[in-house]
Design a protein around this motif. Structure first.
Motif, mmCIF file in Angstrom:
data_model
loop_
_atom_site.group_PDB
_atom_site.id
_atom_site.type_symbol
_atom_site.label_atom_id
_atom_site.label_comp_id
_atom_site.label_asym_id
_atom_site.label_seq_id
_atom_site.Cartn_x
_atom_site.Cartn_y
_atom_site.Cartn_z
ATOM 1 N N ARG B 108 0.804 -1.233 0.000
ATOM 2 C CA ARG B 108 0.000 0.000 0.000
ATOM 3 C C ARG B 108 0.832 1.276 0.000
ATOM 4 O O ARG B 108 0.583 2.185 -0.782
ATOM 5 N N THR B 154 -2.628 8.494 4.840
ATOM 6 C CA THR B 154 -2.632 7.953 3.483
ATOM 7 C C THR B 154 -1.347 8.296 2.711
ATOM 8 O O THR B 154 -1.242 8.005 1.529
ATOM 9 N N GLN C 111 -6.472 0.713 -2.446
ATOM 10 C CA GLN C 111 -6.338 1.745 -1.402
ATOM 11 C C GLN C 111 -7.665 1.972 -0.689
ATOM 12 O O GLN C 111 -8.262 3.046 -0.759
ATOM 13 N N ASP C 113 -8.349 2.545 2.253
ATOM 14 C CA ASP C 113 -8.343 3.638 3.234
ATOM 15 C C ASP C 113 -8.799 4.961 2.628
ATOM 16 O O ASP C 113 -9.239 5.847 3.352
ATOM 17 N N ARG C 114 -8.689 5.112 1.326
ATOM 18 C CA ARG C 114 -9.109 6.350 0.668
ATOM 19 C C ARG C 114 -10.592 6.321 0.287
ATOM 20 O O ARG C 114 -11.170 7.345 -0.054
#
Lengths: 278, 278, 278, 278
Positions: B108, B154, C111, C113-114
């Motif tokens: 990630r 992020t 991703q 988390d985004r």
């Protein structure tokens, strides 16, 4: 110094297409157009115009399905100003002319707002002015591989820093970005480039220093005093040889620049070269 | 060398929340847990477990609305292997152990697939092995400002290259990324760090060299031989002190590590330090 | 249901190269390997192994300069569990098995988390569980064009949302990402896919629901009950058919899957399909 | 309709700083400036000018260390053109005026070159012209949360699609991007916005349709016929209320707009509003 420039561009048109071309050299004090000739096959010219802000010259073509062939040639007299880099300083923001200010802003391919820390860390030690921009170009040259096909139409300066590879367009974008990040106005320039090998359209950049726009080429592939400027703008998003509204596929392409009198010597790494004040 | 580590973490819980904590040091040959103690206020422990692949130790808590206070302390005996960097080479892909292979993959926050050209250009001249990874750390240290608050959850290694700023997490991610880009397995490590100032949890990385995992800290903020390892994994996406399913806001936080016998000298920049073989 | 799978992969090897291949089906309760055969020309097999965590099966090859040809075939008996989507709910974080937890984390191409706000906004209205993941797949199918060549090795789920185009790998990444963003564990699966047209390796994903891993294919190109699983992992960064350390260029490639008894009917859009509990 | 606009901006200046302010309404046919007054404390005005291309009005200030207070107020007469959306079509590329063409290009925060497939997929079914742009605004409104603080100075339209959150600046950037992606010229507009709650500077966008620039506000927070335009440009990179070269920290800020005669009704969702032809 006199130069003959020409190009021949072929396209396959699938459906009626509107085309904008920016192939003609700009006209200004130190770049005088002596003669030019445009020939179209398979399309008809609708309009020819010069953009107010940039002075970029366009012609608009409507092409029916089939082959479109564009042939352009011109004679240009170039009289670049050659100066001593050491004497060319940075212009304080307070003193920047109005029309120069927009060239401090970030643009599509030049995200200078993200690179302030990077730029000052890397180049802050160099004396402000022409020498600092030369340091930027040296760093780009030393840290980026010139690899045809390594980038594409959406590649930006941030990508180029990561990829460490690109073509002339990417070298110019990175130079512009690092200049703007240090409050040096910079703009993108497309050109016919004397001695560029293999012959092709070229992209370089200009930085506003000591009251004029100075030319820089981080690829070190062309003679700075042998650049016949075609278009200029914030970055490649504003400066392109051709734009199409419709369906066209690029085919043959030939670009040439010769100098009857011998042309630029090209060994100007220790001198500053400027074509235009504005 | 014996160390006492402890932490105290407070949270405001708004609705019933499931919490996973990874605060306990791992257990392996050179890091022996002598004693530990966990205390919870405002929540109840549901489970305690060790992950198979990583050996990371977790406890799971259910916390009702209100205050949650987690207090943990442990005594650890650390026996790092100290070696000579010059003798620690790179392991050929053919010879890499199976369980090490996944640490060659991008993850990630570590897009090593984008940075091969960058890495080989910058570090290809250094001798493969421990010295090349040290060159990576030196470059990160010299080109990145350690600025608390300059990054967020992020932020990835590609951002850190652009921003030239970050915290320990970002320094570790960049180190891991550049190693993997050169086919050196690397993984993320969270730790109690002796002499870290101000005291806090720390993040460093390990590279697999000469048949073992060696520790690296591009921030140069802690003694490599005074790191009590908590978690390890591909990157911070896999290694976090706490994860919440519900609604929790972090409040007070205290982290401490002391050494009754004096602790690591920390002046080991010329030596290689390893805690674990696997 | 019995299937015959096979592949034939050719490479031009420029310098001695170490190759890792993951072409063999995994072995577990509902996917039984009856027979298999591997043949190499121009390389020699060094090792054959199964990864502990994933159960993925690899063979390692050293190939000298020249042609490398890999031919593999196997007979597999597949017994997928078919269930009613309405009855398959989401597992609360508290109850997730340990080995499933890592599949909640964001990874290189996913991703998550985004994308929490995005995912809950778009799919929060659907009942949690199998139906919500089906809603995710429907949305991906309706909003993404399947265009061979539209993405490349560094394309991530965030790119695919922007581009609205991709191949099976991208469809799987986007599905995984949106699931994890809503706290549904999800993982990447490579497979021989019955009825895939044209025949090729395929990529789909699994989501952990109701205590098992259920298969999903947002491309709708293959029969869910006719997928012979090869590899599984966080995303394509962990699951690839071949990895090379050296210099190799891919050449011919043939993939095939047939079923002597007729194979999957493939009309299972109203049913849930699972191969594995873990 | 007459409006009184004003703002009061305070700054802490740490070292001598050059400031550019763009707070004054533009002047053109349908927006007539009746009166204006500028007051500075702690700085001296150096210059006042209007940019050629945009008509944006600036004043340049040099401020010594200490407090800088800028107070500006003006009386403006606004006469927006109100039209029927159904009759306002898209202008064919062939017929676009020269000065409009640059607003088709991608820019720093509006990567329209990446979003062609996205835009045509999502909005291609709507009739070209004002109705299609309204469809864009409706989609942005329905898919983006207006959350103060959710974005920052480097947030672009691509980020906003991923984040599904932003402020007026982000809503405008996304609208511009989707228009340009479908060959509709669009530009960024900063404004005093009647009925905006809480009072603040506002950002909206204009699209070139049926031979004029029409106003759009995807946030639906202000009355389209009560917008007093300050600046316009490619995107926020070109249009900012203030730019500083030096060290300044923003402090107090008050923005106000009132209408003695009652002002815009603001219920114009079914009508098209335009202030300027160019």
């Amino acid at each position: 110094m006199k130069y003959s420039v020409s190009c021949k561009l072929g396209y396959d048109i699938e459906e009626e297409t509107v085309c904008f071309f920016n192939l003609q050299p700009s006209q200004f004090d130190r770049q005088v157009l002596l003669d030019e000739h445009l020939e179209l096959e398979g399309g008809r010219e609708i309009d020819r115009y010069t953009m107010g802000e940039s002075g970029n010259r366009f012609f608009k073509v409507v092409a029916p399905p089939g082959k479109l062939l564009v042939q352009y040639r011109a004679e240009v007299d170039l009289d670049p100003l050659i100066g001593d880099p050491a004497g060319i300083g940075q212009v304080a923001p307070l003193d920047l002319p109005l029309d120069v200010l927009p060239h401090l802003n970030p643009s599509r391919f030049c995200q200078s707002d993200r690179l302030r820390a990077f730029a000052f860390r890397q180049f802050g030690e160099f004396p402000p002015g022409h020498q600092r921009v030369t340091a930027v170009c040296n760093w780009i040259h030393d840290n980026t591989d010139y690899i045809p096909g390594s980038s594409h139409g959406t590649t930006s300066a941030m990508d180029t820093i990561i990829d460490h590879a690109g073509v002339c367009r990417d070298f110019a974008h990175l130079g512009i970005t690092l200049c703007r990040a240090m409050d040096i106005p910079a703009r993108y320039v497309s050109a016919y480039a004397y001695r560029l090998d293999p012959p092709d359209f070229h992209a370089v950049f200009e930085a506003f220093l000591g009251g004029r726009w100075y030319l820089f080429d981080a690829t070190r592939k062309a003679a700075l005093d042998g650049l016949v400027r075609i278009g200029m703008g914030r970055d490649a998003a504003e400066v392109s040889f051709s734009s199409f509204f419709g369906k066209a596929t690029a085919g043959e392409m030939e670009v040439s620049i010769t100098s009857p009198g011998g042309g630029a010597l090209g060994d100007l790494t220790t001198q500053a070269v400027s074509l235009s004040e504005r």
